[in-house]
Scaffold this active site. Structure first.
Site, PDB file in Angstrom:
ATOM      1  N   ASP A  30     -21.072  -9.572  16.764  1.00 16.11           N
ATOM      2  CA  ASP A  30     -21.722  -8.446  17.388  1.00 16.11           C
ATOM      3  C   ASP A  30     -23.029  -7.994  16.671  1.00 16.11           C
ATOM      4  O   ASP A  30     -23.184  -8.606  15.569  1.00 16.11           O
ATOM      5  CB  ASP A  30     -20.864  -7.204  16.738  1.00 16.11           C
ATOM      6  CG  ASP A  30     -21.219  -5.846  17.718  1.00 16.11           C
ATOM      7  OD1 ASP A  30     -22.032  -5.951  18.670  1.00 16.11           O
ATOM      8  OD2 ASP A  30     -20.523  -4.847  17.408  1.00 16.11           O
ATOM      9  N   HIS A  47     -29.376 -12.825  21.794  1.00 14.00           N
ATOM     10  CA  HIS A  47     -28.134 -13.658  22.269  1.00 14.00           C
ATOM     11  C   HIS A  47     -28.546 -14.946  21.973  1.00 14.00           C
ATOM     12  O   HIS A  47     -27.802 -16.083  21.549  1.00 14.00           O
ATOM     13  CB  HIS A  47     -27.708 -13.558  23.716  1.00 14.00           C
ATOM     14  CG  HIS A  47     -27.151 -12.259  24.265  1.00 14.00           C
ATOM     15  ND1 HIS A  47     -26.513 -11.575  23.181  1.00 14.00           N
ATOM     16  CD2 HIS A  47     -27.534 -11.202  25.030  1.00 14.00           C
ATOM     17  CE1 HIS A  47     -26.161 -10.165  23.728  1.00 14.00           C
ATOM     18  NE2 HIS A  47     -26.936 -10.028  24.792  1.00 14.00           N
ATOM     19  N   LEU A 141     -12.287 -29.620  13.799  1.00 16.31           N
ATOM     20  CA  LEU A 141     -12.285 -28.302  14.182  1.00 16.31           C
ATOM     21  C   LEU A 141     -12.055 -28.091  15.542  1.00 16.31           C
ATOM     22  O   LEU A 141     -12.360 -28.950  16.570  1.00 16.31           O
ATOM     23  CB  LEU A 141     -13.403 -27.678  13.588  1.00 16.31           C
ATOM     24  CG  LEU A 141     -13.704 -26.199  14.019  1.00 16.31           C
ATOM     25  CD1 LEU A 141     -12.887 -25.352  13.215  1.00 16.31           C
ATOM     26  CD2 LEU A 141     -15.233 -25.837  14.050  1.00 16.31           C
TER      27      LEU A 141
END
Ligand code: FPP
Length: 244
Positions: A30, A47, A141
């Protein structure tokens, strides 16, 4: 699921206990808009820089031996944003997926996505499928992107799947097995950047016993050191899972 391994030197340099790493970290990214606004830039600039933080989080989780990193990249509520911002975000997602797949591959990362994926634009769906396919042989991962994701919708989808299968009654295990995240362990650590104290419809079921870490740092500024700080904080917690 094979287990990724912590890099011992990286743990030692950062004062981390390699035996107490979170298996699954989930992040509410955020503050991109505020980061851009404070610099007089369009929101999309935040972004774009946020993608660098995604890359940093992925690499750092690899070094920490984390098994799953779930990133809240687009919520079911995010469709309410201005049309231009939504389409820029979708373009950024498909470009980024396309551009980063070989780097993810070098880092032994696998890719998954959680959400109502059929509601995403076709180019995003296509890049996701291509990425998942290309990286499926890796053993490190798992990068899980929450896209068109809403936790309440996920639970509704799980219950509807059970009804279609003829279930008359459900239990926790039955619901958990039909969540988008069924193959992953529950998150141990949920991080939210930019100081907001909310879960915003993110992993409500799965985060029942997760440790929460909220930092005022805005997502574009959240890099390796900030993630290490979150894990150091996590390692100080005493997890009781409802016991004493
Ligand atoms: C929240 O900031 C951020 C988002 C809703 C989008 C996150 C997307 C990215 C970082 C880019 C692509 C991601 C991947 C996984 C390749 P905000 O816009 O809500 O910020 P604000 O609260 O300051 O307005």
């Amino acid at each position: 699921m094979s287990k990724p391994k912590v890099t011992p030197d990286f743990a030692a340099q950062n004062g981390l206990d390699p035996a107490n790493m979170p298996r699954h970290i989930a992040i509410i990214m955020d503050g991109n808009g505020r980061w851009a606004k404070s610099r007089g830039l369009p929101r999309v600039a935040g972004h774009k820089l946020g993608v660098d933080s995604v890359r940093a989080a992925t690499k750092t989780c690899g070094k920490l031996g984390v098994e799953v990193l779930t990133l809240y990249a687009f919520s079911t509520e995010n469709w309410l944003r201005p049309k231009d911002e939504v389409s820029e975000l979708m373009r950024l997602l498909s470009w980024t997926l396309k551009r980063e797949v070989s780097e993810l591959d070098k880092n032994n990362v696998r890719l998954r996505a959680s959400g109502r994926l059929d509601g995403l634009p076709k180019p995003v769906q296509d890049e996701l499928s291509r990425g998942i396919e290309k990286l499926k042989g890796n053993t490190g991962l798992i990068l899980n992107l929450a896209l068109n994701y809403g936790s309440r919708q996920e639970i509704v989808d799980a219950v509807n799947a059970l009804i279609r299968e003829g279930a008359k009654e459900v239990d926790e295990a039955a619901i958990a097995r039909r969540l988008y995240t069924a193959e992953f362990p529950d998150p141990d650590l949920v991080i939210r950047t930019s100081g907001e104290m909310r879960l915003s419809n993110f992993l409500l079921w799965q985060a029942a016993y997760a440790e929460l870490y909220i930092t005022p740092v805005l997502w574009p500024d959240f890099r390796e050191q900030q993630l290490v700080d979150a894990v150091l904080d996590y390692q100080k917690r005493h997890r009781r899972f409802g016991g004493i």
